[in-house]
Design an enzyme around this catalytic site. Structure first.
Site, mmCIF file in Angstrom:
data_model
loop_
_atom_site.group_PDB
_atom_site.id
_atom_site.type_symbol
_atom_site.label_atom_id
_atom_site.label_comp_id
_atom_site.label_asym_id
_atom_site.label_seq_id
_atom_site.Cartn_x
_atom_site.Cartn_y
_atom_site.Cartn_z
ATOM 1 N N GLU A 1 11.222 -3.903 5.809
ATOM 2 C CA GLU A 1 10.026 -3.458 6.712
ATOM 3 C C GLU A 1 10.568 -3.617 8.294
ATOM 4 O OE1 GLU A 1 7.974 -1.911 5.553
ATOM 5 O OE2 GLU A 1 7.003 -2.636 3.914
ATOM 6 N N TYR B 1 0.710 -1.233 -0.062
ATOM 7 C CA TYR B 1 -0.078 0.068 0.090
ATOM 8 C C TYR B 1 0.793 0.981 -0.099
ATOM 9 C CZ TYR B 1 1.238 -0.975 4.712
ATOM 10 O OH TYR B 1 2.189 -1.225 5.940
ATOM 11 N N PHE C 1 5.699 0.394 -2.406
ATOM 12 C CA PHE C 1 6.070 -0.923 -2.982
ATOM 13 C C PHE C 1 4.847 -1.157 -4.215
ATOM 14 C CE2 PHE C 1 8.263 -2.335 0.721
ATOM 15 C CZ PHE C 1 9.628 -2.525 0.354
ATOM 16 N N GLN C 2 4.048 -0.140 -4.329
ATOM 17 C CA GLN C 2 2.857 -0.184 -5.165
ATOM 18 C C GLN C 2 3.589 0.367 -6.709
ATOM 19 O OE1 GLN C 2 -1.246 1.461 -4.395
ATOM 20 N NE2 GLN C 2 0.151 2.559 -2.757
#
Length: 168
Positions: A83, A15, A18-19
């Protein structure tokens, strides 16, 4: 040919940065198949002092994003490393935008659900022209480090992901 010791491919709902296909391709070292989807029951928050978002449970929330499909364990490891410990990878159910089909996927949820630094709503289209190039540079540095760490600690991304990065 699949061998018995290979795990099934992973599908990950993203979201944030990385979109962007260029960023996903860099981190995954391939061009993944990307599918649009919505995640119900979560909200996409800004994080005070950071240029990246997080999601946390929210009764009436809906997060628009993408599914990176068919990822290998090594590709998932790259995402996990980026992350870090501030996010927890969880299995969630998303709805595909084109077909309304429901699908179980993994996603990264902010570990501190009651974090006072979460506020408002993060906007990908607003982020893209302002910060995408810096994120690409940061992820290039990460991939270079991962291929050849030479005993150095993992690259620090603060200068790429914080609004006011620390002086080096």
């Amino acid at each position: 040919m699949a061998t018995s010791d290979q795990s099934p491919p992973h599908n990950v709902f993203v979201y944030g940065s990385f979109q962007e296909p260029a960023i996903a391709g860099l981190i995954l070292e391939c061009t993944p198949v990307i599918v649009s989807a919505k995640l119900h029951g979560f909200h996409l928050y800004r994080l005070k002092g950071r240029l990246h978002p997080c999601i946390a449970p929210s009764d009436n929330g809906i997060v628009k994003g993408k599914i990176l499909t068919g990822l290998t364990d090594a590709q998932l490891e790259n995402l996990d490393m980026i992350e870090g410990t501030e996010y927890v990878r969880k299995t969630v159910e998303v709805v595909l935008t084109d077909t309304s089909e429901k699908k179980k996927v993994e996603t990264y949820v902010w570990a501190k659900e009651d974090d006072p630094n979460m506020y408002g709503e993060w906007d990908f289209e607003e982020w893209k022209p302002l910060h995408m190039e810096a994120f690409l540079e940061g992820f290039k540095q990460f991939m270079e480090w991962k291929k050849n760490p030479d005993g150095k600690p993992m690259a620090k991304f603060d200068k790429y992901v914080l609004e006011d990065p620390p002086a080096e």
